[in-house]
Scaffold this active site. Structure first.
Site, PDB file in Angstrom:
ATOM      1  N   THR A 117      34.484  70.985  83.358  1.00 60.16           N
ATOM      2  CA  THR A 117      35.002  71.983  82.436  1.00 60.16           C
ATOM      3  C   THR A 117      34.385  73.355  82.666  1.00 60.16           C
ATOM      4  OG1 THR A 117      35.081  72.616  80.087  1.00 60.16           O
ATOM      5  CG2 THR A 117      33.241  71.257  80.770  1.00 60.16           C
ATOM      6  N   TYR A 142      29.145  69.665  74.416  1.00 62.80           N
ATOM      7  CA  TYR A 142      30.241  69.269  75.300  1.00 62.80           C
ATOM      8  C   TYR A 142      30.014  69.818  76.704  1.00 62.80           C
ATOM      9  CZ  TYR A 142      34.784  69.564  77.589  1.00 62.80           C
ATOM     10  OH  TYR A 142      35.794  69.496  78.517  1.00 62.80           O
TER      11      TYR A 142
END
Length: 330
Positions: A117, A142
């Site tokens: 990501t 995250y």
């Protein structure tokens, strides 16, 4: 040979399964169905329900199928949730990825494509497109959980006969142009998904989180990539590794950003009507602006995006949302 897709019943994973089948690949899917749907898995794929950290199940899957590559999508992806449940995110995204890597290496599977990501970058120092060599300073558990997994892959590849490609996704949106799958989770937080659901009346209103960021209109800027182009990048990564290419980390985005207000205006234009929007405060963990420099994916993978059009992305997402309404799926 076959490809094992983890999280293949989810949003991006289900698109990947179709893309692999379209390319003539034999496909195996593992998914615990915590957020995915078994109906979203293409019927030609062999499906196993279970967790990627279940080593005995993984050993059976590898024994029963001639797998030469793993494409790993399974994981938790909501930034605000990771701020409130950091240990859950480290468990699901990092600890379980470690187990999957170990099972993959133990089975002698040489190729691994990892769903990473842009959150590994945090907020870049400028509004210029970010390179893979930029400073890595995630602002959420995250992003940190994905960065830890990248580090594990790097170190595992240096110690074993094992190659990986880590693709750092920017903001994935849209749905399969052929209408076979799309973002189907009722609680999804993706901006375009939420805006389309609101435009179609599935939600009464939606929120903008923060209007005081250091951007031209005060809302966050993101690089939106069509999910079909993202699946194509994975195919290119697999092709490159099978041809002998070494490990690689590459951005996947289009290199231009749109603010939250830009996206909402575009949804209104494509749909043809306005919808209710509430302005709220910032969410923790949201960078102000991040846009990809995807030169490496284009040059090293030979990736050529075909759906770089915000209006087209939104149209495909609206079509899928309308399909879900007809199905009364949630």
């Amino acid at each position: 040979m076959a490809v094992l897709v983890t999280g293949g019943a989810g949003y991006i994973g289900s698109h990947m399964v179709w893309a692999l089948l379209d390319a003539g690949e034999d496909v195996v899917v593992i998914d615990r169905l915590s957020t995915g749907f078994q109906w979203a898995v293409a019927p030609e794929a062999r499906f196993y329900q279970g967790d990627v950290a279940d080593a005995p199940l993984l050993a059976r899957i590898f024994a029963e199928n001639s797998i030469d590559a793993v494409i790993h999508f399974a994981g938790s992806i909501v930034v605000p949730d990771s701020m409130s449940d950091p240990l859950g995110y480290y468990e699901n995204n990092t600890v379980k990825t470690r187990s999957l890597i170990a099972s993959t290496i133990a089975a002698g599977v040489p190729h691994f494509v990892f769903s990473s990501t842009a959150a590994v970058y945090g907020t870049p120092d400028s509004l210029q497109p970010v390179l893979e060599t930029a400073l890595l300073r995630p602002e959420s558990p995250y992003g940190s959980s994905k960065l830890m997994s990248e580090i594990m892959l790097r170190d595992a590849a240096s110690a074993h006969d094992f190659r990986y490609t880590a693709l750092r996704y920017f903001n994935v949106a849209g749905a399969d142009p052929r209408g076979r799958t799309g973002q189907s989770s009722a609680g999804a937080t993706h901006l375009i998904k939420v805006a389309c659901a609101t435009a179609l009346g599935r939600r009464q209103e939606m929120s903008i989180y923060g209007t005081d960021y250091p951007t031209p209109d005060g809302t966050c800027i993101r690089d939106y990539i069509h999910v079909t182009d993202l699946a194509a990048a994975h195919l290119k990564a697999l092709e490159r590794m099978r041809a002998g290419g070494g490990s690689l980390t590459a951005n996947c985005g289009y290199g231009r950003g749109f603010s939250v207000r830009d996206v909402l205006d575009a949804v209104k234009t494509v749909h043809g009507s306005a919808f209710a929007i509430r302005v709220e405060g910032r969410r923790a963990g949201d960078p102000a602006s991040i846009v990809a420099d995807a030169t490496l994916a284009r040059t090293e993978l030979g990736w050529v995006p075909k759906h770089d059009d915000l209006g087209g992305i939104i149209r495909s997402a609206l079509d899928w949302e309308a399909h879900l309404m007809r199905k009364n799926s949630y």
